[in-house]
Design a protein around this motif. Structure first.
Motif, PDB file in Angstrom:
ATOM      1  N   THR A 102       0.842  -1.197   0.000  1.00 18.02           N
ATOM      2  CA  THR A 102       0.000   0.000   0.000  1.00 18.02           C
ATOM      3  C   THR A 102       0.875   1.244   0.000  1.00 18.02           C
ATOM      4  OG1 THR A 102      -1.672  -1.183   1.280  1.00 18.02           O
ATOM      5  CG2 THR A 102      -1.858   1.219   1.207  1.00 18.02           C
ATOM      6  N   ASP A 103       0.533   2.205  -0.859  1.00 20.15           N
ATOM      7  CA  ASP A 103       1.311   3.441  -0.885  1.00 20.15           C
ATOM      8  C   ASP A 103       0.752   4.440   0.121  1.00 20.15           C
ATOM      9  OD1 ASP A 103      -0.894   4.791  -2.000  1.00 20.15           O
ATOM     10  OD2 ASP A 103      -0.110   4.727  -4.031  1.00 20.15           O
ATOM     11  N   LYS A 104       1.454   5.533   0.281  1.00 16.29           N
ATOM     12  CA  LYS A 104       1.013   6.569   1.204  1.00 16.29           C
ATOM     13  C   LYS A 104       0.516   7.803   0.450  1.00 16.29           C
ATOM     14  CE  LYS A 104       3.761   5.091   5.180  1.00 16.29           C
ATOM     15  NZ  LYS A 104       4.284   3.841   4.596  1.00 16.29           N
ATOM     16  N   GLY A 105       0.026   7.552  -0.762  1.00 20.34           N
ATOM     17  CA  GLY A 105      -0.601   8.625  -1.526  1.00 20.34           C
ATOM     18  C   GLY A 105      -2.031   8.836  -1.071  1.00 20.34           C
ATOM     19  N   THR A 106      -2.731   9.718  -1.779  1.00 12.52           N
ATOM     20  CA  THR A 106      -4.127  10.026  -1.463  1.00 12.52           C
ATOM     21  C   THR A 106      -4.988   9.840  -2.708  1.00 12.52           C
ATOM     22  OG1 THR A 106      -3.420  11.646   0.196  1.00 12.52           O
ATOM     23  CG2 THR A 106      -5.704  11.767  -0.561  1.00 12.52           C
ATOM     24  N   PRO A 107      -5.979   8.915  -2.625  1.00 12.89           N
ATOM     25  CA  PRO A 107      -6.202   7.945  -1.546  1.00 12.89           C
ATOM     26  C   PRO A 107      -5.152   6.847  -1.583  1.00 12.89           C
ATOM     27  CG  PRO A 107      -7.692   7.513  -3.373  1.00 12.89           C
ATOM     28  CD  PRO A 107      -6.958   8.776  -3.737  1.00 12.89           C
ATOM     29  N   ALA A 108      -4.925   6.206  -0.435  1.00 11.87           N
ATOM     30  CA  ALA A 108      -3.930   5.140  -0.368  1.00 11.87           C
ATOM     31  C   ALA A 108      -4.367   3.967  -1.232  1.00 11.87           C
ATOM     32  CB  ALA A 108      -3.751   4.694   1.081  1.00 11.87           C
ATOM     33  N   LEU A 109      -3.456   3.488  -2.094  1.00 13.57           N
ATOM     34  CA  LEU A 109      -3.790   2.417  -3.038  1.00 13.57           C
ATOM     35  C   LEU A 109      -2.988   1.162  -2.744  1.00 13.57           C
ATOM     36  CD1 LEU A 109      -4.030   4.375  -6.406  1.00 13.57           C
ATOM     37  CD2 LEU A 109      -5.852   3.780  -4.795  1.00 13.57           C
ATOM     38  N   SER A 110      -3.616   0.009  -2.962  1.00 15.48           N
ATOM     39  CA  SER A 110      -2.995  -1.277  -2.678  1.00 15.48           C
ATOM     40  C   SER A 110      -2.908  -2.146  -3.924  1.00 15.48           C
ATOM     41  CB  SER A 110      -3.786  -2.029  -1.599  1.00 15.48           C
ATOM     42  OG  SER A 110      -3.799  -1.317  -0.382  1.00 15.48           O
ATOM     43  N   SER A 111      -1.801  -2.850  -4.044  1.00 21.68           N
ATOM     44  CA  SER A 111      -1.640  -3.924  -5.019  1.00 21.68           C
ATOM     45  C   SER A 111      -1.337  -5.197  -4.249  1.00 21.68           C
ATOM     46  CB  SER A 111      -0.493  -3.617  -5.990  1.00 21.68           C
ATOM     47  OG  SER A 111      -0.765  -2.456  -6.748  1.00 21.68           O
ATOM     48  N   TYR A 112      -1.455  -6.337  -4.918  1.00 20.44           N
ATOM     49  CA  TYR A 112      -1.291  -7.613  -4.231  1.00 20.44           C
ATOM     50  C   TYR A 112      -0.445  -8.571  -5.062  1.00 20.44           C
ATOM     51  CZ  TYR A 112      -5.823  -5.828  -2.505  1.00 20.44           C
ATOM     52  OH  TYR A 112      -6.844  -5.053  -2.038  1.00 20.44           O
ATOM     53  N   LYS A 113       0.094  -9.577  -4.376  1.00 21.14           N
ATOM     54  CA  LYS A 113       0.649 -10.762  -4.995  1.00 21.14           C
ATOM     55  C   LYS A 113       0.173 -11.969  -4.193  1.00 21.14           C
ATOM     56  CE  LYS A 113       3.310  -9.766  -8.579  1.00 21.14           C
ATOM     57  NZ  LYS A 113       3.076 -10.348  -9.919  1.00 21.14           N
ATOM     58  N   ARG A 114      -0.257 -12.976  -4.906  1.00 23.96           N
ATOM     59  CA  ARG A 114      -0.660 -14.224  -4.268  1.00 23.96           C
ATOM     60  C   ARG A 114       0.458 -15.244  -4.512  1.00 23.96           C
ATOM     61  NH1 ARG A 114      -5.875 -16.660  -3.238  1.00 23.96           N
ATOM     62  NH2 ARG A 114      -6.833 -14.851  -4.247  1.00 23.96           N
ATOM     63  N   ILE A 115       1.093 -15.694  -3.450  1.00 27.18           N
ATOM     64  CA  ILE A 115       2.144 -16.684  -3.564  1.00 27.18           C
ATOM     65  C   ILE A 115       1.558 -18.022  -3.110  1.00 27.18           C
ATOM     66  CG2 ILE A 115       4.423 -17.420  -2.810  1.00 27.18           C
ATOM     67  CD1 ILE A 115       3.534 -13.803  -2.404  1.00 27.18           C
ATOM     68  N   ILE A 116       1.513 -18.991  -4.008  1.00 27.71           N
ATOM     69  CA  ILE A 116       0.961 -20.305  -3.673  1.00 27.71           C
ATOM     70  C   ILE A 116       2.112 -21.260  -3.404  1.00 27.71           C
ATOM     71  CG2 ILE A 116      -0.480 -22.214  -4.453  1.00 27.71           C
ATOM     72  CD1 ILE A 116      -2.049 -20.257  -6.150  1.00 27.71           C
ATOM     73  N   ILE A 117       2.133 -21.775  -2.198  1.00 27.48           N
ATOM     74  CA  ILE A 117       3.224 -22.653  -1.749  1.00 27.48           C
ATOM     75  C   ILE A 117       2.691 -24.083  -1.661  1.00 27.48           C
ATOM     76  CG2 ILE A 117       4.887 -23.094   0.083  1.00 27.48           C
ATOM     77  CD1 ILE A 117       4.450 -20.088   0.897  1.00 27.48           C
ATOM     78  N   THR A 118       3.298 -24.960  -2.417  1.00 27.00           N
ATOM     79  CA  THR A 118       2.968 -26.388  -2.327  1.00 27.00           C
ATOM     80  C   THR A 118       3.931 -27.040  -1.342  1.00 27.00           C
ATOM     81  OG1 THR A 118       2.186 -26.427  -4.626  1.00 27.00           O
ATOM     82  CG2 THR A 118       2.729 -28.540  -3.622  1.00 27.00           C
ATOM     83  N   VAL A 119       3.363 -27.630  -0.317  1.00 28.48           N
ATOM     84  CA  VAL A 119       4.171 -28.271   0.739  1.00 28.48           C
ATOM     85  C   VAL A 119       4.075 -29.772   0.578  1.00 28.48           C
ATOM     86  CG1 VAL A 119       4.622 -28.415   3.208  1.00 28.48           C
ATOM     87  CG2 VAL A 119       3.620 -26.327   2.247  1.00 28.48           C
ATOM     88  N   LYS A 120       5.193 -30.393   0.371  1.00 26.25           N
ATOM     89  CA  LYS A 120       5.250 -31.848   0.188  1.00 26.25           C
ATOM     90  C   LYS A 120       5.745 -32.526   1.449  1.00 26.25           C
ATOM     91  CE  LYS A 120       5.958 -31.853  -4.829  1.00 26.25           C
ATOM     92  NZ  LYS A 120       4.794 -32.707  -5.146  1.00 26.25           N
ATOM     93  N   PRO A 121       5.211 -33.716   1.776  1.00 22.42           N
ATOM     94  CA  PRO A 121       5.652 -34.413   2.990  1.00 22.42           C
ATOM     95  C   PRO A 121       7.091 -34.912   2.873  1.00 22.42           C
ATOM     96  CG  PRO A 121       4.124 -35.764   1.722  1.00 22.42           C
ATOM     97  CD  PRO A 121       4.134 -34.398   1.060  1.00 22.42           C
TER      98      PRO A 121
END
Length: 475
Positions: A456-475
């Motif tokens: 999220t930036d500190k501009g006006t209005p504050a804007l957000s971008s995202y990243k989705r990190i998908i983690i595959t966990v193997k036994p």
């Protein structure tokens, strides 16, 4: 010199963004009972501010249980005329805003009759024919049908496909369709779901709007700040002083923008994943199941209350605790309050998408240097990771930038409902640094974890971008 630096940074960032977005843009045809409720016009104003992000293929005036005998394409054209006035300024902020002359021909009409009265032999309309024509184009991207009112124009297109195409062609065309309807606003929705059992369909079925996921966009939630759906916020940030498109945004009559969730998840913001409704995003999160009548009530729309004959994408519950800003020390802390429910999966993002809307409304009148633009996230690793059970993981977004040179805040959190591993993940140290480390959960079978980065930036209005990190966990 400062302006030149930001201009060069903007050019670099947007060249990367455009290359990424071109392949991600979702195609969509809107079916709207515009004039049944002011919220259709509200949603259309917002949609056009994302016309650089979403590939609009049609806007069809339809009927609904609230507007049974007329359609109003002229009201769509009125909003497009306001867009035409601000489009040159919007292009200062992103070059992909379409020309108005390319949008006007996309306005079509369904039949001015209610529900299944408009479905059958010789009941085609320019709207239903347009759906078929667009489906038949040589474009492998899915075609989303965003239904803001009744669905009978889509039902007629499907009826014609079934009665004029080979079984192989039917299967091919229907497999490309993706449908999101704002509950059921005529009697054709349940007919579609019953007759076309393989059709991808997102809906909170029936007309009990109070229990629908989409209702989270305008629900007043106790225990949080609801300012950004208030009439005063709308007046200041959308309607007044933002040019002709904002001036056309009507006051709230029943609920603000009840139709907007039908396209919110098509916006490529790094969080949304339209093909995976169970992952959650701005438009809510949904589960694939055959719903029961448990907890459902009958509304007053006259839409039939019928049993679903197959599984659909529908309401499911999220658990959410917001992060609270602090004035001293670590700048955020997790609230002890836990909100649960299907609408939670949508309203948890509400401040973010309202701020984004307000910023884009600024784009209608302000030059690039005076408006705000969302951060550009850059990971130092892939967004799909495979690790062994119990092993350490480090995630790093150090190279993230902001087109306006704003300071950035980072927030990492897991989304247990989106993955197959349902227990919370404990982040070591702090969750608001640009780099975080934690241990993969110990598992006995392969599991997935969805870790979300919000910048999220500190501009006006504050804007957000995202990243989705998908983690595959193997036994």
């Amino acid at each position: 010199m400062k302006k030149l630096f930001f201009l060069l940074l903007f050019t670099l960032n947007f060249s990367v963004l455009i290359a990424q977005e071109t392949s991600k843009k979702s195609r969509v045809i809107i079916l709207t009972d515009i004039e049944a409720d002011p919220d259709d016009t509200q949603s259309l104003v917002r949609l056009l501010l994302y016309a650089n992000e979403i590939d609009i293929k049609g806007i069809v005036a339809t009927t609904s249980c609230w507007l049974k005998n007329s359609v109003h394409p002229e009201s769509i054209n009125k909003v497009l005329s306001a867009y035409a006035e601000v489009q040159p300024n919007l292009k200062l902020h992103h070059p992909d805003f379409p020309k108005p002359e390319d949008l006007f021909p996309l306005v079509k009409s369904g039949l001015p009759v209610y529900g299944m009265l408009g479905v059958g032999k010789d009941k085609d309309s320019e709207g239903s024919d347009w759906i078929i024509k667009t489906l038949e184009e040589k474009d492998e991207r899915p075609l989303w049908i965003s239904v803001w009112g009744g669905a009978n124009t889509l039902a007629q297109a499907l009826y014609k496909i079934k009665n004029t195409k080979t079984k192989e062609e039917q299967k091919r065309l229907i497999s490309k369709l993706r449908v999101y309807t704002i509950s059921d606003q005529d009697d054709s929705g349940i007919w579609i779901r019953d007759k076309f059992q393989d059709l991808f369909y997102i809906v909170s079925p029936g007309d009990d709007y109070g229990t629908a996921t989409w209702n989270g966009i305008n629900s007043f939630i106790k225990g949080i700040d609801n300012t950004e759906i208030s009439n005063s916020w709308i007046s200041e940030n959308i309607q007044q002083g933002h040019g002709p498109l904002g001036a056309l945004y009507p006051d709230v009559a029943w609920g603000v923008e009840g139709d907007t969730p039908a396209f919110l998840s098509l916006i490529p913001n790094g969080l949304n994943a339209p093909e995976h409704p169970n992952w959650g995003g701005w438009g809510g999160r949904y589960k694939f199941l055959r719903p029961t009548f448990s907890g459902r009530k009958k509304g007053n729309s006259g839409v039939p209350f019928e049993v679903e004959t197959r599984a659909i994408w529908t309401n499911t519950e999220d658990s959410f605790s917001p992060y609270l800003a602090k004035d001293y020390g670590r700048n955020v802390e997790l609230d002890s309050t836990v909100f649960k429910g299907d609408k939670v999966s949508l309203w948890r993002w509400r401040d973010d998408f309202q701020n984004d809307f307000a910023a884009r409304m600024d784009w209608c009148t302000l030059p690039f240097s005076e408006a705000n633009h969302a951060p550009v996230i850059a990971l130092k690793h892939a967004d799909r990771i495979t690790v062994k059970s119990g092993k350490g993981i480090t995630l790093d977004a150090f190279d993230s930038t902001d087109p306006d040179g704003d300071s950035l805040s980072f927030l990492w959190f897991d989304y247990p409902e989106a993955g197959t591993y349902k227990k919370p993940i404990k982040i070591g140290g702090t969750e608001n640094a640009r780099l975080v480390s934690f241990a993969a959960p110990k598992v006995e079978k392969e599991m997935t974890v969805h870790m979300i980065l919000k910048v999220t930036d500190k501009g006006t209005p504050a804007l957000s971008s995202y990243k989705r990190i998908i983690i595959t966990v193997k036994p």
